[in-house]
Design a protein around this motif. Structure first.
Motif, PDB file in Angstrom:
ATOM      1  N   GLN A  36      53.815  32.444  55.475  1.00 43.44           N
ATOM      2  CA  GLN A  36      52.761  31.719  56.183  1.00 43.44           C
ATOM      3  C   GLN A  36      53.268  30.701  57.194  1.00 43.44           C
ATOM      4  OE1 GLN A  36      49.685  30.228  53.624  1.00 43.44           O
ATOM      5  NE2 GLN A  36      49.749  32.031  52.337  1.00 43.44           N
ATOM      6  N   PRO A  68      53.936  27.411  56.999  1.00 45.37           N
ATOM      7  CA  PRO A  68      52.985  26.291  57.023  1.00 45.37           C
ATOM      8  C   PRO A  68      53.518  25.134  57.866  1.00 45.37           C
ATOM      9  CG  PRO A  68      54.226  26.270  54.992  1.00 45.37           C
ATOM     10  CD  PRO A  68      54.600  27.545  55.706  1.00 45.37           C
ATOM     11  N   GLU A 102      45.589  26.654  59.282  1.00 47.40           N
ATOM     12  CA  GLU A 102      46.935  26.615  58.749  1.00 47.40           C
ATOM     13  C   GLU A 102      46.947  25.959  57.381  1.00 47.40           C
ATOM     14  OE1 GLU A 102      48.791  24.613  62.059  1.00 47.40           O
ATOM     15  OE2 GLU A 102      49.776  26.491  62.572  1.00 47.40           O
ATOM     16  N   SER A 123      41.732  23.159  60.801  1.00 46.44           N
ATOM     17  CA  SER A 123      42.748  24.158  61.108  1.00 46.44           C
ATOM     18  C   SER A 123      42.789  25.213  60.015  1.00 46.44           C
ATOM     19  CB  SER A 123      44.113  23.473  61.224  1.00 46.44           C
ATOM     20  OG  SER A 123      45.125  24.431  61.309  1.00 46.44           O
TER      21      SER A 123
END
Length: 112
Positions: A46, A48, A4, A2
Protein backbone atom coordinates in the motif's frame (compact mmCIF):
# COMPACT_ATOMS: atom_id res chain seq x y z
CA UNK A 1 -10.64 12.62 3.44
CA UNK A 2 -7.72 10.91 1.75
CA UNK A 3 -8.00 7.31 0.60
CA UNK A 4 -4.43 6.63 1.73
CA UNK A 5 -4.10 4.34 4.71
CA UNK A 6 -2.11 4.82 7.86
CA UNK A 7 -0.53 1.60 9.16
CA UNK A 8 -0.46 1.24 12.97
CA UNK A 9 1.52 -1.49 14.75
CA UNK A 10 1.28 -2.02 18.52
CA UNK A 11 0.42 -4.50 21.22
CA UNK A 12 -3.31 -5.25 20.91
CA UNK A 13 -4.15 -3.67 24.28
CA UNK A 14 -2.44 -0.40 23.25
CA UNK A 15 -4.11 -0.03 19.86
CA UNK A 16 -7.25 1.83 21.08
CA UNK A 17 -5.18 4.57 22.77
CA UNK A 18 -3.00 4.97 19.69
CA UNK A 19 -6.00 5.06 17.35
CA UNK A 20 -7.26 7.98 19.42
CA UNK A 21 -3.89 9.77 19.18
CA UNK A 22 -3.67 9.21 15.43
CA UNK A 23 -7.24 10.37 14.87
CA UNK A 24 -8.74 7.31 13.24
CA UNK A 25 -11.16 8.43 10.57
CA UNK A 26 -11.46 5.01 8.95
CA UNK A 27 -8.03 5.15 7.31
CA UNK A 28 -6.05 3.40 10.06
CA UNK A 29 -5.15 -0.21 9.39
CA UNK A 30 -3.91 -1.91 12.56
CA UNK A 31 -1.61 -4.85 13.18
CA UNK A 32 -0.62 -6.51 16.42
CA UNK A 33 3.05 -6.29 17.30
CA UNK A 34 3.13 -10.10 17.05
CA UNK A 35 2.44 -9.99 13.30
CA UNK A 36 5.21 -7.83 11.79
CA UNK A 37 5.33 -9.89 8.58
CA UNK A 38 1.64 -9.22 7.84
CA UNK A 39 2.21 -5.54 8.59
CA UNK A 40 5.23 -5.46 6.28
CA UNK A 41 3.19 -7.07 3.49
CA UNK A 42 0.55 -4.33 3.85
CA UNK A 43 3.21 -1.63 3.99
CA UNK A 44 4.97 -2.80 0.82
CA UNK A 45 1.67 -3.27 -1.01
CA UNK A 46 0.00 0.00 0.00
CA UNK A 47 2.97 2.39 0.41
CA UNK A 48 1.22 4.28 3.22
CA UNK A 49 2.18 7.92 3.79
CA UNK A 50 2.51 7.24 7.54
CA UNK A 51 3.56 4.15 9.48
CA UNK A 52 2.90 4.44 13.22
CA UNK A 53 4.76 2.21 15.66
CA UNK A 54 4.18 2.12 19.39
CA UNK A 55 7.38 3.12 21.21
CA UNK A 56 7.83 -0.23 23.01
CA UNK A 57 7.44 -2.18 19.77
CA UNK A 58 9.79 0.15 17.91
CA UNK A 59 12.46 -0.48 20.57
CA UNK A 60 12.11 -4.26 20.29
CA UNK A 61 14.23 -6.40 17.94
CA UNK A 62 11.19 -7.04 15.70
CA UNK A 63 10.36 -3.35 15.61
CA UNK A 64 13.94 -2.35 14.84
CA UNK A 65 14.07 -4.92 12.02
CA UNK A 66 10.79 -3.62 10.57
CA UNK A 67 12.04 -0.03 10.70
CA UNK A 68 15.32 -0.99 9.01
CA UNK A 69 13.45 -2.95 6.30
CA UNK A 70 11.14 -0.01 5.55
CA UNK A 71 14.07 2.42 5.44
CA UNK A 72 16.00 0.17 3.07
CA UNK A 73 13.11 -0.08 0.56
CA UNK A 74 13.41 2.69 -2.04
CA UNK A 75 9.73 2.18 -2.88
CA UNK A 76 8.85 3.39 0.60
CA UNK A 77 10.86 6.62 0.48
CA UNK A 78 7.68 8.67 0.83
CA UNK A 79 6.50 6.73 3.90
CA UNK A 80 7.12 8.46 7.20
CA UNK A 81 7.76 6.31 10.28
CA UNK A 82 6.30 7.85 13.43
CA UNK A 83 7.00 6.41 16.83
CA UNK A 84 4.36 7.19 19.46
CA UNK A 85 3.83 6.32 23.08
CA UNK A 86 0.41 5.05 24.05
CA UNK A 87 0.38 6.87 27.39
CA UNK A 88 2.30 10.12 26.90
CA UNK A 89 2.68 12.83 24.28
CA UNK A 90 5.97 11.27 23.15
CA UNK A 91 6.33 11.30 19.37
CA UNK A 92 9.29 11.20 17.05
CA UNK A 93 9.87 10.66 13.36
CA UNK A 94 12.46 8.04 12.55
CA UNK A 95 15.05 9.47 10.14
CA UNK A 96 15.71 7.67 6.85
CA UNK A 97 18.87 5.61 6.37
CA UNK A 98 20.19 4.65 2.97
CA UNK A 99 22.75 2.18 1.71
CA UNK A 100 22.00 -0.60 4.18
CA UNK A 101 20.78 -4.03 3.10
CA UNK A 102 17.23 -4.89 4.10
CA UNK A 103 17.24 -7.17 7.13
CA UNK A 104 15.13 -10.29 7.31
CA UNK A 105 12.37 -10.33 9.88
CA UNK A 106 12.39 -13.61 11.75
CA UNK A 107 9.41 -14.59 13.83
CA UNK A 108 10.36 -17.09 16.49
CA UNK A 109 7.77 -19.66 17.38
CA UNK A 110 7.31 -20.62 21.00
CA UNK A 111 8.15 -24.27 21.65
CA UNK A 112 5.91 -25.95 24.18
Amino acid sequence: MSDERVILIAAPELIPALRERVGDDGRVLTFADSEPLRALEAITAQHPPVIVLERLFAASPRGAALIARVKADAGLDASEIRILSHDTDYQRVSPRRRGLPAPRIVVAKKVT
